[in-house]
Design an enzyme around this catalytic site. Structure first.
Site, short mmCIF file in Angstrom:
data_model
loop_
_atom_site.label_atom_id
_atom_site.label_comp_id
_atom_site.label_asym_id
_atom_site.label_seq_id
_atom_site.Cartn_x
_atom_site.Cartn_y
_atom_site.Cartn_z
CB ALA A 1 -0.88 -0.02 1.24
CD GLU B 1 2.02 -5.43 5.58
OE1 GLU B 1 2.82 -6.33 5.94
OE2 GLU B 1 1.21 -5.58 4.66
#
Ligand code: CAA
Length: 262
Positions: free
Chosen positions: A69, A136
């Site tokens: 992302a 992440e």
């Protein structure tokens, strides 16, 4: 004018063709922002509706399928924003509505949301250069597009924990050994191999293909006996199709089948 954050091409010359979708933010390693995911979702749904399309292939660049992302877009998001805008679910899960097979052709980085996007596809073909990971944790979050759920189903708990907790990357050979990818091919052959797989699927009965996909996906939901029962009902229902008659008649007559997708 909206920038083309994805590029699309049609491949094959049979009655059912392959739609190729190329993620197109190469300078940002195909970081997945909202606009790109909107364009990807719209293209996926349009190809799913298009009767001349049998299969969809999603690919990136040589360097990155997608590096996750878009961190620059979400760095200043706060809780209320991500909650109220339904961040991730709103346009990322469009992929799950697609009934036709989607093949991910992965070269380079498939990290974070990029790995999650690849895992939402039905078949994952990797170039030898592919690197998978859920890093992440390094930026103070966790996977948010299904990574903590789909990765353990694909590679088992221990390796999923290893990847999610340490943020290390896994190369293509390890990903194949672990069962994340269906095959690894030389980088220069990646698209040809993915398109050939799509072409093989395009020649088959559309209803059988869509229902086979639905049944395999059921294996990841619910119990084994419910899944087997679902498969049995679908299996029976295919005897109502003209393609079942044609497929079996063609086999017995030793000729190629001519499927009408009905
Ligand atoms: N978001 C935004 N921009 C990104 C990006 C991302 N996820 N990944 C790479 N980029 C940008 C870089 O900022 C850089 O931009 P500039 O040229 O403007 O500086 C450009 O792409 C090239 O990247 P690098 O210079 O970093 O290239 P590299 O070869 O040195 O490193 C890399 C490659 C290891 C993939 C590194 O870019 C990296 O670690 N990227 C981030 C990976 C990541 O953390 N992904 C998870 C994101 S969060 C997420 O995905 C949440 C979710 O579950 C949905």
């Amino acid at each position: 004018m909206t920038d083309a954050l994805i590029l699309t091409e049609m491949h094959g010359d049979g009655p059912r063709r392959t739609a190729l979708i190329k993620l197109n933010r190469p300078k940002q390693l195909n970081a997945l922002n909202d606009a790109l995911m909107d364009q990807l979702g719209e293209a996926l749904l349009a190809f799913d509706r298009d009767e001349s399309v049998g299969c969809i292939v999603i690919t990136g660049s040589d360097k990155a399928f997608a590096a996750g992302a878009d961190i620059s877009a979400m760095a200043r998001f706060d809780y209320m924003h991500v909650h109220q805008s339904d961040f991730i679910t709103r346009n990322w899960e469009t992929m799950l509505q697609v009934r036709k097979p989607v093949i991910a052709a992965v070269a380079g980085f498939a990290l974070g949301g990029g790995c999650e996007l690849a895992m939402m596809c039905d078949v994952l073909i990797a170039a030898e250069t592919a690197k998978f990971g859920q890093p992440e944790i390094k930026i103070g979050i966790i996977p948010g597009a299904g990574g903590t759920q789909r990765l353990p189903r694909a590679v088992g708990k221990s390796k999923a924990m290893d990847l999610v907790l340490t943020a290390r990357m896994m190369d293509a050979a390890e990903a194949e050994r672990a069962g994340l990818v269906s095959r690894v091919v030389p980088a220069e052959r990646l698209l040809d191999e993915a398109l050939a797989a799509a072409e093989a699927i395009n020649a088959l009965s559309g209803p059988s293909v869509a229902l086979a996909k639905e049944c395999v996906n059921r294996a990841f939901e619910g119990t084994l006996s419910d899944g087997v029962m679902f498969e049995r009902r679908v299996f029976h229902s295919l005897f109502a199709t003209a393609d079942q008659k044609e497929g079996m008649d063609a086999f017995l007559a030793k000729r190629p089948p001519q499927f009408g997708h009905s």
